[in-house]
Design an enzyme around this catalytic site. Sequence first.
Site, PDB file in Angstrom:
ATOM      1  N   SER A 145       8.972 -11.839  -7.854  1.00 48.43           N
ATOM      2  CA  SER A 145       8.987 -12.077  -9.298  1.00 48.43           C
ATOM      3  C   SER A 145       8.540 -10.832 -10.064  1.00 48.43           C
ATOM      4  CB  SER A 145       8.070 -13.245  -9.646  1.00 48.43           C
ATOM      5  OG  SER A 145       8.497 -14.403  -8.964  1.00 48.43           O
ATOM      6  N   LYS A 188      -2.410 -14.945 -12.046  1.00 44.96           N
ATOM      7  CA  LYS A 188      -1.515 -13.908 -12.579  1.00 44.96           C
ATOM      8  C   LYS A 188      -1.283 -14.097 -14.077  1.00 44.96           C
ATOM      9  CE  LYS A 188       0.923 -13.793  -8.217  1.00 44.96           C
ATOM     10  NZ  LYS A 188       2.126 -14.249  -7.517  1.00 44.96           N
ATOM     11  N   ARG A 237       8.293 -14.348   3.398  1.00 44.86           N
ATOM     12  CA  ARG A 237       9.419 -13.405   3.357  1.00 44.86           C
ATOM     13  C   ARG A 237       9.320 -12.343   4.432  1.00 44.86           C
ATOM     14  NH1 ARG A 237       8.200 -11.427  -2.411  1.00 44.86           N
ATOM     15  NH2 ARG A 237       6.173 -11.909  -1.504  1.00 44.86           N
ATOM     16  N   HIS A 246      13.164 -18.152  -4.156  1.00 49.23           N
ATOM     17  CA  HIS A 246      12.491 -19.452  -4.317  1.00 49.23           C
ATOM     18  C   HIS A 246      13.508 -20.580  -4.145  1.00 49.23           C
ATOM     19  CE1 HIS A 246       9.340 -17.248  -6.953  1.00 49.23           C
ATOM     20  NE2 HIS A 246       8.716 -17.638  -5.864  1.00 49.23           N
TER      21      HIS A 246
HETATM   22  N1  COA Z   1      11.605 -15.514  -2.538  1.00 48.60           N
HETATM   23  C1  COA Z   1      11.287 -14.606  -3.440  1.00 48.60           C
HETATM   24  N2  COA Z   1      10.051 -14.325  -3.798  1.00 48.60           N
HETATM   25  C2  COA Z   1       9.090 -15.030  -3.216  1.00 48.60           C
HETATM   26  C3  COA Z   1       9.332 -16.008  -2.273  1.00 48.60           C
HETATM   27  C4  COA Z   1      10.662 -16.238  -1.917  1.00 48.60           C
HETATM   28  N3  COA Z   1      11.008 -17.151  -1.040  1.00 48.60           N
HETATM   29  N4  COA Z   1       8.170 -16.520  -1.867  1.00 48.60           N
HETATM   30  C5  COA Z   1       7.236 -15.872  -2.543  1.00 48.60           C
HETATM   31  N5  COA Z   1       7.801 -14.977  -3.357  1.00 48.60           N
HETATM   32  C6  COA Z   1       7.117 -14.014  -4.204  1.00 48.60           C
HETATM   33  C7  COA Z   1       7.114 -14.363  -5.630  1.00 48.60           C
HETATM   34  O1  COA Z   1       8.222 -13.815  -6.255  1.00 48.60           O
HETATM   35  C8  COA Z   1       5.825 -13.750  -6.092  1.00 48.60           C
HETATM   36  O2  COA Z   1       5.967 -12.383  -6.281  1.00 48.60           O
HETATM   37  P1  COA Z   1       4.954 -11.527  -7.191  1.00 48.60           P
HETATM   38  O3  COA Z   1       3.574 -11.717  -6.630  1.00 48.60           O
HETATM   39  O4  COA Z   1       5.476 -10.165  -7.047  1.00 48.60           O
HETATM   40  O5  COA Z   1       5.067 -12.054  -8.572  1.00 48.60           O
HETATM   41  C9  COA Z   1       4.928 -13.966  -4.899  1.00 48.60           C
HETATM   42  O6  COA Z   1       5.780 -13.934  -3.789  1.00 48.60           O
HETATM   43  C10 COA Z   1       4.272 -15.291  -4.861  1.00 48.60           C
HETATM   44  O7  COA Z   1       4.509 -16.011  -6.040  1.00 48.60           O
HETATM   45  P2  COA Z   1       4.854 -17.517  -6.087  1.00 48.60           P
HETATM   46  O8  COA Z   1       5.849 -17.846  -5.032  1.00 48.60           O
HETATM   47  O9  COA Z   1       5.237 -17.849  -7.473  1.00 48.60           O
HETATM   48  O10 COA Z   1       3.508 -18.181  -5.685  1.00 48.60           O
HETATM   49  P3  COA Z   1       2.031 -17.727  -5.964  1.00 48.60           P
HETATM   50  O11 COA Z   1       1.550 -16.971  -4.767  1.00 48.60           O
HETATM   51  O12 COA Z   1       1.903 -17.073  -7.274  1.00 48.60           O
HETATM   52  O13 COA Z   1       1.372 -19.154  -6.013  1.00 48.60           O
HETATM   53  C11 COA Z   1      -0.423 -20.734  -6.028  1.00 48.60           C
HETATM   54  C12 COA Z   1       0.027 -19.289  -5.794  1.00 48.60           C
HETATM   55  C13 COA Z   1      -0.072 -21.206  -7.415  1.00 48.60           C
HETATM   56  C14 COA Z   1       0.209 -21.633  -4.997  1.00 48.60           C
HETATM   57  C15 COA Z   1      -1.970 -20.690  -5.816  1.00 48.60           C
HETATM   58  O14 COA Z   1      -2.516 -19.699  -6.647  1.00 48.60           O
HETATM   59  C16 COA Z   1      -2.620 -22.032  -6.113  1.00 48.60           C
HETATM   60  O15 COA Z   1      -2.594 -22.898  -5.310  1.00 48.60           O
HETATM   61  N6  COA Z   1      -3.220 -22.137  -7.326  1.00 48.60           N
HETATM   62  C17 COA Z   1      -3.901 -23.357  -7.742  1.00 48.60           C
HETATM   63  C18 COA Z   1      -5.415 -23.172  -7.673  1.00 48.60           C
HETATM   64  C19 COA Z   1      -5.911 -23.340  -6.260  1.00 48.60           C
HETATM   65  O16 COA Z   1      -5.820 -24.391  -5.658  1.00 48.60           O
HETATM   66  N7  COA Z   1      -6.510 -22.252  -5.751  1.00 48.60           N
HETATM   67  C20 COA Z   1      -7.044 -22.234  -4.411  1.00 48.60           C
HETATM   68  C21 COA Z   1      -6.010 -21.738  -3.426  1.00 48.60           C
HETATM   69  S1  COA Z   1      -6.693 -21.602  -1.800  1.00 48.60           S
END
Ligand code: COA
Length: 160
Positions: A128, A41, A90, A17
Amino acid sequence: MKLCLYPGTFDPFTNGHLDVLQRAAKLFGHVRVAVAIDSTKKALFTPERRVEMIRANLRGLPNVDVVSFDGLLVEFARQQKAVAIIRGLRALSDFEFEFNMALMNRHLDPNVETIFVMPAEAYSYTSSSLVKQIAKLGGDVSKFVPKNVAQALKRAHAGK
Ligand code: COA
């Protein structure tokens, strides 16, 4: 100055991140990390703790700040007058989920662009949930997360 949001659950924030954030900070006038409060989550850390842990890693990034948000991301982006959403890609396996989310967000608000950034290959397998699993089983996660996150994971799993 163009503002971009870097949204995520960040439970917890990883070096991958941070890598995406550093790249985004070079592209935009201002980057706001947006920690989702009501992610689908089940989080280990509270949104406040997640925000705090990210803030402690912003040395050298004067144009970055961190907030939490509730509700729809596009709504928050509109409120903040953000021109773009940054997401990390990624590997190919991230593509389908990210593509769907980007298209859905575009449907909800055609004015917000999603921009994808590739983190360094070294982080292509960092996630994560894997980091949490390794920490829970007593493994060493220090190569994958900032120092304060590794310490917080250790404390969380020691039940403190
Ligand atoms: N390096 C390491 N890990 C990464 C990464 C990077 N560059 N990019 C993504 N990841 C990983 C994370 O570690 C995480 O892993 P996990 O699933 O094993 O825990 C996963 O990829 C993604 O997590 P994160 O980057 O924290 O983002 P997310 O996908 O959980 O985020 C939101 C999602 C919050 C953006 C989305 O749910 C959202 O917009 N929510 C608000 C409500 C909404 O508008 N919903 C409609 C969406 S269309």
